[in-house]
Design a protein around this motif. Sequence first.
Motif: not given
Lengths: 374, 361
Positions: A12-13, A144-146, A193, A348-349, A351-353
């Motif tokens: 839970q961020q 982070r994978g993005i 990003f 941050i959570d 943000i999607q690709q």
Amino acid sequence: MQSPPFDSAATQQAPEALRFEYVPRPGLFKITLINLVLNILTLSIYRFWGKTNVRKHIWSCIHINGEPLEYTGTAMELFKGFLFVFGLFIMPLVIINALLKLNYGNQSPIVFATNSLFGLFVYVMYGYAIYKARKYQLTRTLWRGIRGNLVGSAMTYSITYFGALLAKGASLGWATPVMNTVLHEQITNDMRFGDAAFKFKGRAGPLYPTYALCWFLVGVLSIFFIAWGVSLVAGNFEGLFEKTPSQKETLGILYGLAIIVLVVVVYFLLSPVVWSIYIAKEMRTFANYTRFDGAQFKLNATAGSIIWLTIGNVLILVFTLTFGWPFVQQRTFRYMAQRLELEGAIDIDRIQQSQAAIPTRGEGLADAFDVSAW
Amino acid sequence: MIETLATYFDGQSARNRTVHLRDDGDALSFSGPETPKTIWNIRGLHPIDAPTKGQPYRLTHDAKPGARLIITDEAFIQNLISHSNHLRGGYSMRDIANIFGWTVGGLGVCAALTYLAMWILPDRVAHVLPQSWREKTGTEMETTLSGGAKRCQTPAGEHALGTIVAALAEGTPSLPAVSIHVYDMPLVNAFAVSGGKIIVTRGLLDKAETAEEFTGVLAHEMGHVWHFHPEAQIVRLGGMEVLSSIFTGTNGGNATTNVAMLATVLRSSRAAEAEADQFANEALINAKIDPKGLRSFFEKIMKMEKDQGSNGAMLGEIGSIFSTHPGTEDRIKNIQLLPSGVVAKPVLTDQEWQALKKMCG
């Protein structure tokens, strides 16, 4: 081994602040040595692999909130970019040039005109090469994978870039702050990003006092040195006619040397040192003008640190006969990572690709023009 | 079976997810509160970097190239790489094959292009170039080579030159059409340039003692014209410039490639000299002109080479077409004399020869 329990809080961020860090890793020296040897053995074809390895290393040393950047580009992509530009531009240009020379002779105005057109083409496409190279590198940068991206038109940027070159020249440099702001605004606003955008907003006005200071300082220094040079010559001019020809010749050589030393001192030492004040100001200002998802960048760039960075880089290149360039790149990226801050928290959570298209090959034109993306 | 906690990025969102990771020997399986159970077989795993002590170890998988699994448990990492060698990172055989393949392939292409541009194309292209181009280029070359020197023209001299050409044409009806221009230049030289032009210097006229010596040299230059050597050389130089630009990525090449290219040109012109010698020899024999003249002129050149050779003046003051070619001795040896029983015809009368020699005053 016992399986550790989940820490449910960890998933839970809340929005968080971002910290940039340069975490050194061993291995760059080995990469540099391998580059040196294989570049020679492969007649420089290895450079694409070498560049890729250096980037993989340096990117992985830049940590944001403990998570390193990752460079996902491959040497084959760079090699394809090189072959593409080579086959499409360089080879035809060279062949056309040779045919024209064969038909009209080396001194012909047609050959001169064609060469001038090629030169103009390079200047017009300079911005294109920079934009495309940066787009390639951003789409090959993962955190982070993005991945990042540039979503605008390289041609629009290139036209602006060419216009900026003309405007800077025509205004004796005074258009520089405005044009740099316009260029920076264009490319930063295209930057992404994942699906999150960078925003650049600000005026060039605040840059002008510093620009004026540097411009006049360089002007005054130049005038001072020219006057000093002239007085030196004039002081020795008396009695010149009584001297023998060989004495006159020696004096001529001495004056020639003195003038060369003056030019070197003014243009390669004093001028860059003075201009560092402006460059630092511009870097700080542009960082302040840049926002990402509501947070604002801040760059602690100072004239002193830039001078030190530049001197170090030049010395490395000179003493390693340019083979030490990976360390120059490392120093430059480290400088940015250590001095860049982002003020404000980011979710941050969320943000999607991004689904925006990414290039399949890279940097052919930048390789041909020998320009850097940054 | 060995287990740990790891971080997972699914490549779709920047959200970091904690997962429960298990090494099953032939696969990694993981799941978490927001991550459904996933199984990655070991074969499809790729390390992002080689494992480094104290650094998180990052993995991705063929099935989901954008996803990242980050492991910090040292014991887990050691165990994983101990049974899966390909996860140690570094260059794979494929990388090495790529670099090696492209290098060898690239060098092969360069060699093939060089061969094509130096040995195959120039001769072919030279034969199909339009006459107008030949003449225009020839005129330019003549202007460059003569360097502003005065052109020598006397009616008697021109007549003598015409007589020599006619004598040669009698033996070889297919003799190419040539125009011979004499220039007031001290160096001993004769050049064939494109478009059938032959340039002769006063130095050469002075040095030649008999009309047969001079005719030998002219026949040699006609050999160049016959074989289109000047045209081929222009094409070769153009090709060289293109190749040198392409190989070095510069406009005009660098010192190393230029030296290599110069060597190639010199080599090719040696072959051309041999061809021109052969043509000259045959033309002289067909016209019943004594080839001893050609031979004695070569001997003079050899003597000049020896005199100047000590200063390394191979390409120096003589600047002679002959001097760029080694083995003047071999060339002398290769000259066939008239068959026995054939009586040599004089090319010019003594008066005509003297008129020719005095063309430049």
